[in-house]
Design an enzyme around this catalytic site. Structure first.
Site, short mmCIF file in Angstrom:
data_model
loop_
_atom_site.label_atom_id
_atom_site.label_comp_id
_atom_site.label_asym_id
_atom_site.label_seq_id
_atom_site.Cartn_x
_atom_site.Cartn_y
_atom_site.Cartn_z
N PRO A 119 0.84 -1.21 0.00
CA PRO A 119 0.00 0.00 0.00
C PRO A 119 0.86 1.25 0.00
CG PRO A 119 -0.86 -1.59 1.56
CD PRO A 119 0.45 -2.16 1.06
N CYS A 120 0.47 2.25 -0.79
CA CYS A 120 1.33 3.39 -1.04
C CYS A 120 1.22 4.49 0.01
CB CYS A 120 1.02 3.98 -2.41
SG CYS A 120 -0.65 4.68 -2.54
N GLN A 121 0.21 4.42 0.91
CA GLN A 121 -0.02 5.54 1.82
C GLN A 121 1.20 5.84 2.69
OE1 GLN A 121 -1.98 2.92 1.40
NE2 GLN A 121 -4.14 3.45 1.40
N TYR A 123 4.26 5.74 1.91
CA TYR A 123 5.34 6.41 1.20
C TYR A 123 4.90 7.68 0.50
CZ TYR A 123 7.11 1.65 1.78
OH TYR A 123 7.48 0.45 2.30
N SER A 124 3.58 7.88 0.35
CA SER A 124 3.11 9.03 -0.39
C SER A 124 3.41 10.33 0.35
CB SER A 124 1.59 8.93 -0.64
OG SER A 124 0.88 9.12 0.56
#
Length: 418
Positions: A119-121, A123-124
Site C-alpha cells: 500500500p502506497c499511503q 510512502y506518499s
C-alpha cells in the site's frame, strides 16, 4: 501449446495489475489482499474469466442483472478459482498460513512471476504530511515481499509504487527505496526501475508511478527492463465519457445500463469497451452549494481554460475555514484534454476534485467513469463485503488501483523477452 506462465499477485487491491497480466496471457495462481471488499471484487473477476473462457458468460451477465446471487455465481465455477483469492494482511503472523494456501493452489507447479506493491499511503507525500509515518507497519511490508521471493524464486518480479517512495526516509534517515533495493539484491535478484507516466501509454490520465522489475540472478551486462511500448492515442477525455448515459447528481444505478451504440476508437483499442452492459454508472448526490460551485468551475474552464482557485468563488460560496491550503479542491475532469489529473482513493470521500465536464449533468464523476480513467474494462464489477452495491468502496478500490492498460503493456513486453 505450452501452458501459460503462472503469477502471484501480492497486495492485489481490486486487481488492476493482475488484470493487465491476465490480458497479456499470464495465469494467476493466487491473489493476496487485506481488504475484504477488494477480495470479493477479485473473486468475482476470477469467476468472470473462467466463465468467459468456458463459454458461459451468460451466467456472469445474470449476476450483473441481480438475477442470481453472488453465492450462485461462485458456485458456477471450480472452487479453486474462488479459493485463489486470499484475504489476509501480509505479516509475520500470517506468512506461513499464506504460504500454505499458495502451495495448495500451485500443487507443486513452479511459480514464474510475482507482481504487486505494498500500500502506497506510507510512502506518499500526502500520507507523510498528515501524520508521523515512522511507526506505520506498512513501511516494512516490502520485507515480507522479499520473503515471497526467497521462498518461490520466480524468474521475475514486478513491484509498483508511488513516486514518494523515492524520498521516503526511515527514522534513521535512510531512504526506504535504497533499503528495498538492497534487500531484493540480497535475496538473489538484479533490479532495474523506471518512473512511468500513464498518459504515454494510451491511458487518458496523468499518473506517474515507479515500476521496479527484478530478474533472478546477476544481469549487469544487458538491460532486462520490459519497457512498455508507447501509444500516442490522439484521444481526449471526452472519448471515455461521451457514450455513457447522461445523468444528474444522485442519478444512475450500479446495475447494468445500455450505452450509446457509437463508441470512440480509444474505448475499443484500449480494451475498455465490453459487449456487456456497463455497471456502476451511478453519481453521488451533492448539496445545492456544491452544485453551484461545480457550475462555476466548469464555466471557468469552458470560457477561460482556467482552473478554479478557491478564492475565485463568491464569498457566499466559501464555507471552508482553511483557505490557504488545498486551494484546488474543486477541479474539473476536463474533457478536451488528452489526459485528466490522477485518480486517487480520496475520490471515495467526495467528488469535488473530479467534476464532470458537462455542465448540464452538473455532478462529479461516477465509479464507472473513474474506472475508465484507470482503463478498467467495462465488464469489471466492484464488490463490497455485504454483496450490496457500495459506491464508496468502489471508488476506493478504483482510486488505489494500477491502470490496467499499463500493466498489460508491461506484461506483454515481459512475455516477449521471457
Amino acid at each position: 501449446m505450452s501452458s501459460p506462465l503462472k503469477f502471484l499477485d501480492l497486495f492485489a487491491g481490486a486487481g488492476g495489475l493482475s488484470e493487465g497480466f491476465i490480458r497479456a496471457g499470464f495465469k494467476p495462481i493466487a491473489h493476496v489482499e487485506a481488504d475484504a471488499s477488494a477480495c470479493f471484487t477479485l473473486k468475482t473477476r476470477q469467476a468472470f474469466h473462467w466463465l468467459k473462457n468456458n463459454n458461459s458468460i451468460d451466467i456472469y451477465a445474470k449476476y450483473l442483472k441481480s438475477e442470481i446471487s453472488r453465492t450462485e455465481l461462485y458456485d458456477a465455477v471450480p472452487p479453486n478459482e474462488i479459493d485463489s483469492v486470499i484475504n489476509e494482511f501480509i505479516g509475520e503472523d500470517t506468512l506461513d498460513k499464506i504460504f500454505q494456501k499458495i502451495d495448495q493452489q500451485l500443487d507443486q507447479a513452479k511459480l514464474d512471476l510475482i507482481i504487486g506493491g505494498p500500500p502506497c499511503q506510507a510512502y506518499s507525500l500526502i500520507g507523510r504530511a498528515r501524520s508521523n509515518m515512522d511507526d506505520d507497519p506498512r513501511n516494512h511490508l516490502y520485507k515480507y515481499y522479499a520473503e515471497f521471493l526467497r521462498k518461490y524464486k520466480p524468474k521475475y518480479f514486478v513491484f509498483e509504487n508511488v513516486l514518494g517512495l523515492l524520498t521516503a526516509k526511515s527514522p534513521e534517515g535512510e531512504l526506504y527505496f535504497n533499503k528495498m533495493k538492497s534487500l531484493f539484491v540480497d535475496v538473489g535478484y538484479s533490479i532495474e526501475y523506471q518512473v512511468l507516466s500513464a498518459n504515454e501509454y494510451g491511458i487518458l490520465q496523468n499518473r506517474k508511478r515507479i515500476i521496479l522489475v527484478g530478474k533472478r540472478g546477476h544481469h549487469s551486462n544487458k538491460s532486462f527492463y520490459p519497457e512498455p511500448d508507447k501509444w500516442n492515442t490522439q484521444a481526449c477525455v471526452w472519448d471515455l465519457l461521451k457514450d455513457l448515459p447522461k445523468i444528474q447528481a444522485g442519478g444512475g444505478t450500479s446495475l447494468p445500463q445500455k450505452i450509446k451504440s457509437k463508441h470512440s476508437e480509444w474505448l475499443k483499442e484500449s480494451g475498455v469497451w465490453s459487449a456487456l452492459p456497463v455497471t456502476w454508472h451511478e453519481a453521488r448526490p451533492h448539496s445545492k452549494q456544491d452544485l453551484e460551485i461545480y457550475k462555476f468551475a466548469v464555466n471557468l474552464w469552458n470560457n477561460e481554460k482556467r482552473r478554479l482557485h478557491y478564492d475565485d468563488l463568491p464569498e457566499y460560496l466559501k464555507s471552508h475555514k482553511g483557505r490557504n491550503s488545498f486551494v484546488d479542491r474543486f477541479k474539473v475532469v476536463a474533457g478536451d484534454l488528452d489526459a485528466c489529473h490522477t485518480v486517487v482513493a480520496h475520490i471515495s470521500k467526495d467528488g469535488h476534485h473530479y467534476i464532470h465536464p458537462d455542465i448540464e449533468q452538473n455532478r462529479s464523476i461516477t465509479p464507472r467513469e473513474a474506472a475508465r480513467i484507470q482503463s478498467f474494462p467495462d465488464d469489471y464489477y466492484f464488490e463490497s463485503v455485504s454483496g450490496k452495491p457500495a459506491r464508496t468502496s468502489a471508488f476506493k478500490q478504483i482510486g488505489n488501483a494500477v491502470p490496467v492498460l499499463i500493466a498489460q503493456k508491461i506484461a506483454e513486453k515481459l512475455l516477449k523477452d521471457w
